[in-house]
Design an enzyme around this catalytic site. Structure first.
Site, mmCIF file in Angstrom:
data_model
loop_
_atom_site.group_PDB
_atom_site.id
_atom_site.type_symbol
_atom_site.label_atom_id
_atom_site.label_comp_id
_atom_site.label_asym_id
_atom_site.label_seq_id
_atom_site.Cartn_x
_atom_site.Cartn_y
_atom_site.Cartn_z
ATOM 1 C CG ASP A 1 -2.140 -0.711 1.116
ATOM 2 O OD1 ASP A 1 -2.615 -0.790 -0.031
ATOM 3 O OD2 ASP A 1 -2.676 -1.201 2.120
ATOM 4 C CG ASP B 1 -12.593 12.790 7.118
ATOM 5 O OD1 ASP B 1 -12.228 11.825 7.813
ATOM 6 O OD2 ASP B 1 -12.156 13.029 5.977
ATOM 7 C CG PHE C 1 -13.799 7.269 1.841
ATOM 8 C CD1 PHE C 1 -13.627 7.981 0.667
ATOM 9 C CD2 PHE C 1 -13.241 6.004 1.935
ATOM 10 C CE1 PHE C 1 -12.905 7.443 -0.382
ATOM 11 C CE2 PHE C 1 -12.522 5.457 0.895
ATOM 12 C CZ PHE C 1 -12.352 6.179 -0.278
ATOM 13 N NE ARG D 1 -12.984 6.522 -7.253
ATOM 14 C CZ ARG D 1 -12.191 7.075 -8.164
ATOM 15 N NH1 ARG D 1 -10.918 7.168 -7.922
ATOM 16 N NH2 ARG D 1 -12.658 7.508 -9.301
ATOM 17 C CB SER E 1 -16.201 11.445 3.042
ATOM 18 O OG SER E 1 -15.142 12.365 3.094
ATOM 19 C CG ASP F 1 -5.348 -1.976 7.596
ATOM 20 O OD1 ASP F 1 -6.286 -2.055 6.782
ATOM 21 O OD2 ASP F 1 -4.582 -1.004 7.651
#
Lengths: 63, 698
Positions: free
Chosen positions: B326, B363, B394, B399, B401, B536
């Site tokens: 990632d 957020d 989100f 894609r 929020s 994760d």
């Protein structure tokens, strides 16, 4: 009972003892009785180790 | 998409690594004592039979001991004066066995000490179990079952592994991670929603749904793993075991048939001498250290605060060809921060700041909070009453929020093309200037987030991404080792390309969805490559299961941890690179010691064979000019025994890792351990022979 009979711990000593009794006379001409049996036993044990090593080669994950 | 909640690691600021106390090094003295006791216990033939090379030594030792007690057992002509020599050989063989057992016990002992430390965290405790009617009953933690709902509050020890279903609280996880800083746990979060039994809640209250029955929790599994209860031979170990068994078989047959040959020469060697020859020729060094190397590899991984589910996983690391990483948190620092507002369509920075504030007020990701901070710095105020507004989370699909105010105004921020689509769907117009801002931010390696208020597009937020220091050098090392790196990111192709170039990854996939991860892994595996990855979230679980090496973050979900074959207790995705290095080191160490062990045979052959046929013209082979046949045999046996403890530190610590290609490593291995393995015994055996002569042992 059957499982026990098939278990290596059961028949291996029997096989070694039988082998010793069969092979001991071969050494009788050169050695006294005790030594003849000991040499026959050594030969059988060596063969057993060799079989064990073949078993490791064939099924290494079990060891 | 840049504001993925999956990249949120809700940890408080960390203490330095030195503060961590999990996997504290057990006291050396206790370890040694335990290893010595275990070394004797492992003389049990039922245990010895698991190692073919050492089992042959075990049989040889028994035979030599018998011949020490009765030298004439096999040959009536043998003299009682041979008893002393037989006793010395027996003791040397026994020492060889004990040293090999000690190496294995020492490696196992470290794991057992770690298991003891973990077991101490497993104190039974009382739990408040919530019954279906809402009432609470106090039960012992051992009575809890999967699916039970329990309440925990400040000061409580969490009674079992579980998922947070309500509440927010700080949890002290130092018992398992060694990290002194508390970790925030909250319901509904993908990466902060699971707790581990044995950790302690510091403040507030959580409602948990128990996810593991007693004895099947995370710590229970960790204990079983570090204790080696679930240790099975790895494919590499199995292959090496077969090779060692074949060599042992060949030498056994050769030595067994040597006696009749020697008899023909009228010089039949004694059985003890033949046993010594056999033990000298079979690869006892690697046979004795093989399991210790594997266990030590797992231990080295554990020292990095990573729990491997099996030795197979650690070993697979050594064969990894492709790393799927990632971008956020692994290649770049986890927290991207808002750097600048770039307005479009005639709006001012202040106006953009107000809308960005509105879109980010719910957020709680570091990115979201940094946007709020930047907006406040520019003097912006929230354009609605937060109590009456609602937050829009989100998602990887949308894609974007944001928030909806009470009067129905939609504030959104997100990927530029997603926001463009949103604005157009509301009948708005997208200014041409937006694409310029998008490119401007992307070319800086930043992440552009478009911001809109209903159908009006206000501009772009520049989220600054910082590449981790030293990561380029790490990737260069991996490339030299033949490992390909693939970066996955939700960012647009321009940003991804800039970051990939700066970080030095080999390939990248931009605008990646969770499904892309598994697709990349499958594609690489079809080409016959071994793939490692980290993850994760629950959506990473299929990819973690598919990868040959899947490393789950401890802060991740239960599903991710169960799918992976390693769990990183520090939740640091960069560690994947370290783990791969350890796996390589494990394989290199095993190869080096195998080379050394086999190369040893040459000197031992030259020591024992002239001694075996002393008096039949083979004296020319006594190149080391050893004092006497018996001294030569004893010297070779003593060297054979002593080389095992001498190599224990190398086996446990591992050969120094160098980022070289396989060919370079093989060449170096042959030069250092092959040539060293030939020369060292010549010197060692000669010195031991001199010492035996000086001490008048024979």
């Amino acid at each position: 009972m059957m499982t026990r009979l098939l278990h290596i711990r059961f028949w291996l000593p029997l096989l070694i003892v039988a082998g010793t009794l069969v092979l001991a006379p071969l050494f009788r001409s050169a050695q006294p009785p005790l030594q003849s049996y000991a040499l026959a036993l050594l030969l059988c044990c060596t063969a057993a180790i060799s079989v064990y090593l073949f078993a490791v080669i064939a099924q290494p994950e079990k060891f | 998409m840049p504001t993925s909640t999956r990249v949120l690691f809700p940890r408080m600021p960390r203490g330095p690594r030195q503060e961590r106390r999990y996997l504290e090094r057990p006291r050396q003295q206790g370890l040694l004592q335990r290893a010595i006791v275990e070394a004797f216990r492992k003389l049990d033939p039922r245990l010895a039979v698991a190692n073919p090379v050492m089992f042959v030594v075990w049989c040889g030792t028994v035979l030599c001991l018998a011949l020490t007690i009765e030298p004439r057992l096999l040959d009536a002509a043998a003299g009682a004066r041979e008893r002393g020599f037989n006793a010395l050989i027996s003791l040397t063989l026994l020492a060889t066995l004990l040293f090999a057992n000690f190496a294995e016990a020492l490696a196992e002992g470290r794991g057992k000490a770690q298991a003891d430390a973990l077991r101490r965290t497993q104190a039974r405790t009382q739990a408040r179990r919530q019954l279906p009617d809402g009432s609470i009953e106090l039960v012992d933690s051992s009575a809890l079952r999967r699916g039970d709902v329990v309440l925990v509050q400040g000061g409580d020890v969490i009674p079992a592994d579980g998922e947070v279903i309500a509440g927010v609280a700080s949890v002290d996880e130092s018992a398992i991670t060694g990290e002194s800083a508390p970790v925030l746990k909250e319901a509904g979060s993908d990466v902060a929603g699971s707790v581990t039994g044995g950790t302690r809640i510091l403040s507030d209250q959580l409602t948990l749904r128990i996810s593991a029955d007693p004895g099947k929790g995370f710590i229970d599994r960790m204990i079983a793993l570090v204790e080696g209860a679930e240790r099975s031979k790895t494919p590499n170990e199995i292959a090496l075991t077969v090779l060692l068994a074949v060599l042992t078989q060949v030498f056994l047959i050769a030595v067994a048939t040597l006696s009749p040959v020697a008899g023909f020469l009228q010089k039949p060697p004694s059985v003890v001498t033949l046993v010594a020859l056999l033990v000298a020729l079979i690869p006892t060094t690697i046979g004795g250290l093989l399991s210790a190397i594997g266990i030590a590899g797992m231990d080295r991984v554990a020292q990095f605060n990573v729990i491997a589910t099996s030795g197979r996983a650690v070993e697979a690391c050594g064969d990894v060809n492709t790393l799927v990483l990632d971008k956020t948190g692994t290649i770049t620092l986890g927290n991207r921060l808002a750097e600048e507002f770039l307005p479009v369509g005639g709006y001012s920075s202040a106006e953009l700041a107000v809308v960005a504030y509105g879109a980010s007020c719910f957020d709680q990701t570091p990115e979201g909070r940094s946007i709020v901070r930047l907006a406040e710095k520019l003097g912006a105020a929230l354009p609605f009453e937060p109590a009456s507004a609602s937050g829009i989370d989100f998602s990887a699909r949308t894609r974007m929020s944001g928030s909806d105010s009470a009067d129905g105004i939609e504030f959104r921020k997100g990927a530029v093309d997603a926001i463009k689509g949103f604005v157009r769907s509301r009948g708005g117009v997208v200014p041409d200037q937006l694409d310029q801002c998008f490119e401007q931010v992307s070319r800086l390696g930043g992440t552009p987030l478009a911001v809109c208020r209903g159908a009006e597009l206000y501009g772009v937020i520049y989220l600054k991404d910082i590449i981790k220091p030293g990561i380029r050098e790490r990737f260069d090392q991996l490339r030299r080792m033949g490992i390909r790196t693939v970066m996955l990111t939700g960012d647009n192709p321009i940003t991804a390309g800039v970051i990939a170039r700066e970080a030095g990854v080999d390939d990248f996939i931009a605008e990646a969805t969770p499904e892309d991860k598994i697709a990349v892994i499958q594609q690489e595996q079809k080409l016959g490559k071994l793939v490692a990855m980290t993850g994760d979230g629950s959506n990473d679980a299929p990819a973690l299961a598919q990868a040959n090496v899947g490393v789950a973050m401890n802060s991740g979900t239960q599903a991710a941890k169960e799918a992976a074959n390693m769990v990183d207790l520090d939740s640091d995705p960069t560690k994947l690179i370290d783990i791969v290095t350890i796996g390589k080191q494990l394989l290199i160490t095993r190869g080096a010691l195998t080379t050394f062990s086999i190369a040893n045979d040459i000197a031992k052959y030259f020591a024992i064979l002239p001694a075996l046929f002393a008096g039949v013209g083979l004296q020319a082979l006594n190149v080391m000019r050893l004092a006497s046949p018996q001294s030569a045999i004893l010297s070779a046996m003593v060297f054979n025994a002593l080389i095992i403890p001498a190599l224990v530190p190398l086996a446990l610590k591992g050969v120094k890792f160098r980022p070289l290609s396989a060919e370079q490593l093989l060449r170096r291995n042959l030069l250092v351990y092959g040539a060293g393995g030939v020369v060292a015994p010549f010197i060692g055996i000669k010195l031991i022979d001199l010492a035996i002569g000086a001490l008048r042992l024979i």
